[in-house]
Design an enzyme around this catalytic site. Structure first.
Site, PDB file in Angstrom:
ATOM      1  N   CYS A   8       1.221 -45.353  85.393  1.00 19.52           N
ATOM      2  CA  CYS A   8       2.177 -45.019  86.338  1.00 19.52           C
ATOM      3  C   CYS A   8       2.271 -45.834  87.444  1.00 19.52           C
ATOM      4  CB  CYS A   8       1.466 -43.456  86.909  1.00 19.52           C
ATOM      5  SG  CYS A   8       0.042 -43.492  87.876  1.00 19.52           S
ATOM      6  N   ASN A  11      -1.357 -45.345  90.200  1.00 23.08           N
ATOM      7  CA  ASN A  11      -2.621 -45.084  89.540  1.00 23.08           C
ATOM      8  C   ASN A  11      -3.695 -44.339  90.371  1.00 23.08           C
ATOM      9  OD1 ASN A  11      -5.516 -47.315  88.083  1.00 23.08           O
ATOM     10  ND2 ASN A  11      -4.537 -45.289  87.089  1.00 23.08           N
ATOM     11  N   CYS A  13      -2.217 -40.474  90.870  1.00 21.25           N
ATOM     12  CA  CYS A  13      -2.006 -39.140  90.423  1.00 21.25           C
ATOM     13  C   CYS A  13      -1.815 -38.867  89.041  1.00 21.25           C
ATOM     14  CB  CYS A  13      -0.333 -38.595  91.098  1.00 21.25           C
ATOM     15  SG  CYS A  13      -0.691 -39.003  92.890  1.00 21.25           S
ATOM     16  N   ARG A  14      -0.835 -39.493  88.634  1.00 17.37           N
ATOM     17  CA  ARG A  14      -0.404 -39.228  87.093  1.00 17.37           C
ATOM     18  C   ARG A  14      -1.410 -39.820  85.928  1.00 17.37           C
ATOM     19  NH1 ARG A  14       5.654 -40.829  87.464  1.00 17.37           N
ATOM     20  NH2 ARG A  14       4.641 -42.126  88.819  1.00 17.37           N
ATOM     21  N   SER A  15      -1.457 -41.306  86.072  1.00 14.85           N
ATOM     22  CA  SER A  15      -2.229 -41.766  84.927  1.00 14.85           C
ATOM     23  C   SER A  15      -3.846 -41.427  85.081  1.00 14.85           C
ATOM     24  CB  SER A  15      -1.696 -43.368  84.986  1.00 14.85           C
ATOM     25  OG  SER A  15      -2.288 -43.933  86.168  1.00 14.85           O
ATOM     26  N   ASP A 122       6.912 -37.591  89.350  1.00 14.60           N
ATOM     27  CA  ASP A 122       5.929 -38.273  90.422  1.00 14.60           C
ATOM     28  C   ASP A 122       5.656 -36.998  91.311  1.00 14.60           C
ATOM     29  OD1 ASP A 122       4.484 -39.309  92.045  1.00 14.60           O
ATOM     30  OD2 ASP A 122       5.601 -41.177  92.180  1.00 14.60           O
TER      31      ASP A 122
HETATM   32  P1  4NP Z   1       1.396 -42.030  90.737  1.00 10.56           P
HETATM   33  O1  4NP Z   1       1.986 -41.287  91.937  1.00 10.56           O
HETATM   34  O2  4NP Z   1       2.241 -43.013  90.332  1.00 10.56           O
HETATM   35  O3  4NP Z   1       1.197 -40.896  89.865  1.00 10.56           O
HETATM   36  O4  4NP Z   1      -0.095 -42.539  90.915  1.00 10.56           O
HETATM   37  C1  4NP Z   1       2.218 -42.091  93.332  1.00 10.56           C
HETATM   38  C2  4NP Z   1       1.125 -42.307  94.098  1.00 10.56           C
HETATM   39  C3  4NP Z   1       1.242 -43.256  95.599  1.00 10.56           C
HETATM   40  C4  4NP Z   1       2.578 -43.546  95.590  1.00 10.56           C
HETATM   41  C5  4NP Z   1       3.467 -43.318  94.470  1.00 10.56           C
HETATM   42  C6  4NP Z   1       3.421 -42.683  93.488  1.00 10.56           C
HETATM   43  N1  4NP Z   1       2.851 -44.203  96.699  1.00 10.56           N
HETATM   44  O5  4NP Z   1       3.976 -44.502  97.008  1.00 10.56           O
HETATM   45  O6  4NP Z   1       2.165 -44.758  97.361  1.00 10.56           O
END
Ligand code: 4NP
Length: 151
Positions: A8, A11, A13-15, A122
């Site tokens: 993602c 790294n 939240c989703r992955s 996201d």
């Molecule tokens: P992820 O979510 O891609 O599912 O881990 C996010 C976590 C943090 C951020 C963006 C997406 N960020 O901009 O910090």
């Protein structure tokens, strides 16, 4: 050993959720599952608390995971690379060193909705329900992936 990478943006939240879910569905003696982010914002960070809590509510522990950034060496290591959204997909494809690398990269929701190119949204800026929604999508996709890989 079949090696699968979940990717993602952050790294956190989703992955990591996808990693925990798929790991729980596959035998660890023949499958390795890992995750990474295309960005470097959360290198060495644990998953977002909301992902940890959502995973726990489904009996999965992911709090020990730590963020790392995707890099082109991952094409050497992994057999399958599942990206969470179209932006992650493009980012990973851009780093491919050869055509064979590109064939390893898939959009994870195409396992559930073939050819639709849908994103796992996201959940970073959404409430707790966003995380449960993501869990449900990933659980459905990972069930299909594990059935394919073990049949
Ligand atoms: P992820 O979510 O891609 O599912 O881990 C996010 C976590 C943090 C951020 C963006 C997406 N960020 O901009 O910090």
């Amino acid at each position: 050993m079949t090696k699968i990478l979940m990717v993602c943006l952050g790294n956190i939240c989703r992955s990591p959720l996808a990693e925990g879910i798929l790991k729980s569905k596959l035998p660890s003696n023949s499958f390795l599952v890992d995750s990474a982010g295309t960005a470097n914002y959360h290198v060495d960070s644990p998953p977002d608390k909301r992902s940890i809590i959502t995973a726990r509510s489904h009996g999965l522990e992911i709090s020990h995971l730590r963020g790392r950034q995707f890099n082109s060496d991952d094409f050497e290591v992994f057999d399958l690379i599942y990206t969470m959204d179209n932006s992650n997909y493009q980012n990973v494809i851009r780093q491919a060193r050869k055509e064979e690398d590109k064939l390893k990269v898939k959009l994870i929701l195409n396992e559930v909705y073939p050819g639709k190119d849908l994103d796992v949204p996201d959940p970073y800026y959404s409430g707790d329900q966003g995380f449960e929604n993501v869990y449900q999508m990933l659980n459905e996709a990972c069930e299909i992936i594990s059935n394919k890989l073990t049949s």
